[in-house]
Design an enzyme around this catalytic site. Structure first.
Site, PDB file in Angstrom:
ATOM      1  N   TYR A  63       0.858  -1.199   0.000  1.00 37.04           N
ATOM      2  CA  TYR A  63       0.000   0.000   0.000  1.00 37.04           C
ATOM      3  C   TYR A  63       0.884   1.235   0.000  1.00 37.04           C
ATOM      4  O   TYR A  63       1.887   1.278   0.723  1.00 37.04           O
ATOM      5  CB  TYR A  63      -0.906   0.019   1.244  1.00 37.04           C
ATOM      6  CG  TYR A  63      -2.354  -0.063   0.846  1.00 37.04           C
ATOM      7  CD1 TYR A  63      -2.943   0.991   0.139  1.00 37.04           C
ATOM      8  CD2 TYR A  63      -3.125  -1.183   1.135  1.00 37.04           C
ATOM      9  CE1 TYR A  63      -4.260   0.909  -0.263  1.00 37.04           C
ATOM     10  CE2 TYR A  63      -4.446  -1.263   0.733  1.00 37.04           C
ATOM     11  CZ  TYR A  63      -5.012  -0.220   0.027  1.00 37.04           C
ATOM     12  OH  TYR A  63      -6.300  -0.302  -0.372  1.00 37.04           O
ATOM     13  N   GLU A  65      -0.521   4.828  -0.378  1.00 38.61           N
ATOM     14  CA  GLU A  65      -1.323   6.053  -0.572  1.00 38.61           C
ATOM     15  C   GLU A  65      -0.451   7.266  -0.278  1.00 38.61           C
ATOM     16  O   GLU A  65       0.379   7.245   0.626  1.00 38.61           O
ATOM     17  CB  GLU A  65      -2.526   6.037   0.368  1.00 38.61           C
ATOM     18  CG  GLU A  65      -3.618   5.103  -0.122  1.00 38.61           C
ATOM     19  CD  GLU A  65      -4.817   5.068   0.815  1.00 38.61           C
ATOM     20  OE1 GLU A  65      -4.798   5.758   1.843  1.00 38.61           O
ATOM     21  OE2 GLU A  65      -5.771   4.339   0.514  1.00 38.61           O
ATOM     22  N   ASP A 240      -6.752  14.650 -23.867  1.00 36.83           N
ATOM     23  CA  ASP A 240      -6.723  13.227 -23.572  1.00 36.83           C
ATOM     24  C   ASP A 240      -6.038  12.535 -24.754  1.00 36.83           C
ATOM     25  O   ASP A 240      -6.640  12.340 -25.811  1.00 36.83           O
ATOM     26  CB  ASP A 240      -8.171  12.731 -23.396  1.00 36.83           C
ATOM     27  CG  ASP A 240      -8.243  11.240 -23.113  1.00 36.83           C
ATOM     28  OD1 ASP A 240      -7.215  10.549 -23.230  1.00 36.83           O
ATOM     29  OD2 ASP A 240      -9.346  10.764 -22.781  1.00 36.83           O
ATOM     30  N   THR A 269      -3.593   6.940 -21.471  1.00 34.78           N
ATOM     31  CA  THR A 269      -3.448   5.564 -21.014  1.00 34.78           C
ATOM     32  C   THR A 269      -2.018   5.166 -21.367  1.00 34.78           C
ATOM     33  O   THR A 269      -1.365   5.839 -22.176  1.00 34.78           O
ATOM     34  CB  THR A 269      -4.414   4.601 -21.733  1.00 34.78           C
ATOM     35  OG1 THR A 269      -4.236   4.753 -23.143  1.00 34.78           O
ATOM     36  CG2 THR A 269      -5.858   4.879 -21.371  1.00 34.78           C
ATOM     37  N   LYS A 272      -2.087   1.618 -24.894  1.00 35.37           N
ATOM     38  CA  LYS A 272      -2.527   1.579 -26.305  1.00 35.37           C
ATOM     39  C   LYS A 272      -1.286   1.772 -27.186  1.00 35.37           C
ATOM     40  O   LYS A 272      -0.404   0.931 -27.138  1.00 35.37           O
ATOM     41  CB  LYS A 272      -3.596   2.645 -26.533  1.00 35.37           C
ATOM     42  CG  LYS A 272      -4.800   2.505 -25.584  1.00 35.37           C
ATOM     43  CD  LYS A 272      -5.884   3.486 -25.972  1.00 35.37           C
ATOM     44  CE  LYS A 272      -6.774   3.887 -24.841  1.00 35.37           C
ATOM     45  NZ  LYS A 272      -7.947   3.103 -24.607  1.00 35.37           N
ATOM     46  N   ARG A 278      -1.419  -1.893 -18.688  1.00 36.35           N
ATOM     47  CA  ARG A 278      -2.753  -1.285 -18.637  1.00 36.35           C
ATOM     48  C   ARG A 278      -2.772  -0.257 -17.505  1.00 36.35           C
ATOM     49  O   ARG A 278      -2.594  -0.610 -16.342  1.00 36.35           O
ATOM     50  CB  ARG A 278      -3.757  -2.416 -18.390  1.00 36.35           C
ATOM     51  CG  ARG A 278      -5.189  -2.083 -18.527  1.00 36.35           C
ATOM     52  CD  ARG A 278      -5.976  -3.349 -18.783  1.00 36.35           C
ATOM     53  NE  ARG A 278      -5.681  -3.837 -20.121  1.00 36.35           N
ATOM     54  CZ  ARG A 278      -6.207  -3.327 -21.236  1.00 36.35           C
ATOM     55  NH1 ARG A 278      -7.083  -2.351 -21.184  1.00 36.35           N
ATOM     56  NH2 ARG A 278      -5.867  -3.810 -22.417  1.00 36.35           N
TER      57      ARG A 278
END
Ligand code: PLP
Length: 477
Positions: A63, A65, A240, A269, A272, A278
């Site tokens: 974790y 954060e 984007d 992203t 692609k 991903r």
């Protein structure tokens, strides 16, 4: 190296099979399926073994954060290292002032961007006016007012059927609900972006956020013009670049076609055309960096350290000279694919392409996108149905199919092979007829593919695919 990768994956699959053999089976089957099909999905690619292997480690168990050096959990020194590396590679690769590698996906990256812009442009000034240091000081009545301010902001993005994405203000998406939204389309005659029309709409609507970028627009965008429009109306320009990040990284889109020098905030992203794991990422100017950095806790929880590590590896790959060659080939191949369609009489939205995708209007074959997509899949060609501008068949059946070159270019396909791909696609479409419902009415879904076409196409594709194996040398025992 390939022996090492083969034994690594074979043993990994054995370990998986010892717990849940069906997952191991499906993973094996996916490799076989991907190897055996002509993958033309414009948003997909094949990540390198180094990228894939980086995702399968114990970094996933942590974790973290918070931000680098400022975590809400102890023991994050190694996550700090991989996150810093991903951000550093991204800044260097794209020439960005700031990069944020935590978003889990493109949609998450867009949410981070929206809320960062709202925090910077609306919440911060509002808190200052209200004399509050931070949101914890607000009364219920203050909250009511702040919610009103935030919830009444305007967003102008590209229409879904002109090629925009769900997150650019489409009603069923949260972007279409949390913002007071309007959309711009493309010229009805040419299918091209009309900057004067965007300007006119922006002047009338006066958005806080102007979104540029697309999922299915087969042309380049002039981001200098979009920035000019944003400046004229006092909007923040958010681009984007999820689809075309690889073409920016590889130096195919430069000057006014590179969004990074013009946009306040850029989202992407990484899986692609960029050919990474991903995931998502946000780039920003210094001005927006502090609010983007608050992605967690604003809209994100713990980041995915194993995926951030894989982003660092993929971005390091994209900084190599070979990636420039790849990106140029992606664009050259898309040209060859478009020409292949045009010379065989197919209709393309905008009449061609100058990026990595083409959008074929299949209504001239008497088919819906859904029928075309299904018939092509039967023949081993994987595409996706897509709306065309002002689509009479709506977003479910559609009138188009979208095809992209990033994945098969990774396999080594060149222009001649893409011409052959166009030939195979057209042959399938010419040999498919719209079907009928059980009651004999016209159907938008059922279809009849002529006898023998699927087998013939599978055999022709196999010839192309065998010449360019996927993950060459990778043999699973
Ligand atoms: N933005 C654009 C332009 C896209 O095309 C996509 C994916 O299709 C996304 C955002 C969302 O990405 P993800 O599926 O990773 O959430």
């Amino acid at each position: 190296m390939t022996d090492l990768i083969s034994s690594t994956y074979s043993q990994a699959l054995e370990v998986i099979a010892s717990v849940e053999p069906r997952v191991a089976e499906a993973t094996r089957a996916e490799l076989a399926d991907q190897r055996a099909s002509l993958k033309l999905i414009a948003s997909e690619n094949y990540a390198s073994p180094a990228v894939l292997l980086t995702m399968g480690t114990w970094l996933s168990d942590k974790y973290a954060e918070g931000t680098v050096g400022h975590r809400f959990y102890a023991g994050c020194q190694n996550v700090d290292t991989v996150e810093s590396l991903a951000a550093e590679h991204a800044r260097e690769l794209f020439g960005a002032e700031y990069a944020y590698a935590q978003p889990h996906s493109g949609i998450d990256a867009n949410l981070v961007a929206f809320w960062s812009i709202l925090a910077h442009r609306v919440e911060g000034p509002w808190l200052e006016k209200a004399g509050a240091k931070n949101v914890n000081d607000l009364t219920e009545a203050d909250w009511e007012q702040l919610r009103n301010e935030l919830g009444n902001q305007r967003l102008l993005g590209m229409n879904l059927d002109a090629g925009g994405h769900l997150t650019h203000g489409f009603r069923p998406n949260i972007s279409g609900k949390m913002f007071h939204q309007q959309q711009y389309g493309t010229d009805p005659e040419t299918g091209l972006l009309d900057y004067d029309a965007v300007r006119a709409k922006a002047k009338e609507f006066r958005p806080l956020i102007l979104v540029a970028g697309y999922s299915a627009y087969p042309r380049r965008v002039n981001f200098a013009k979009m920035r000019e429009i944003a400046d004229e109306v006092g909007a923040t320009l958010m681009v984007d670049m999820a689809h075309f990040a690889g073409l920016v990284a590889g130096g195919v889109f430069t000057g006014e076609e590179d969004p990074v020098p013009y946009a306040h905030v850029v989202t992407t992203t990484t899986h692609k055309s960029l050919r990474g794991p991903r995931g998502g990422m946000v780039l920003a100017t210094e001005e927006y960096a502090p609010s983007v950095d608050r992605g967690c806790p604003m809209v994100l929880g713990g980041p995915l350290p194993h995926v951030m590590a894989a982003k660092a590896v993929a971005l390091a790959e994209a900084r190599r000279p070979e990636f420039k060659t790849y990106a140029q080939q992606v664009a050259d191949n898309a040209q060859a694919l478009a020409e292949g369609f045009l010379t065989r009489g197919a209709t393309l939205v905008t009449g061609g392409t100058d990026n990595h995708l083409v959008l074929v209007d299949v209504s001239s074959f008497g088919l819906t996108g859904r029928q075309a997509e299904s018939a092509l899949l039967d023949a081993g060609i994987v595409t996706n149905r897509n709306s065309v501008p002002a689509d009479p068949n709506g977003a479910w059946y559609t009138s188009g199919i979208r095809l992209g070159t990033p994945a098969l270019t990774t396999r080594g396909f060149g222009k001649d092979e893409f011409d052959r791909v166009a030939d195979l696609v057209v042959d399938v479409l010419r040999n498919t007829e719209a079907g009928t419902t059980k009651a004999g009415a016209a159907s938008k879904a059922s279809y009849v593919l002529a006898d023998g076409i699927a087998d013939k196409t599978h055999a022709a594709s196999a010839e192309l695919l065998d010449k360019h194996p996927l993950y060459p040398g990778l043999e699973l025992s």
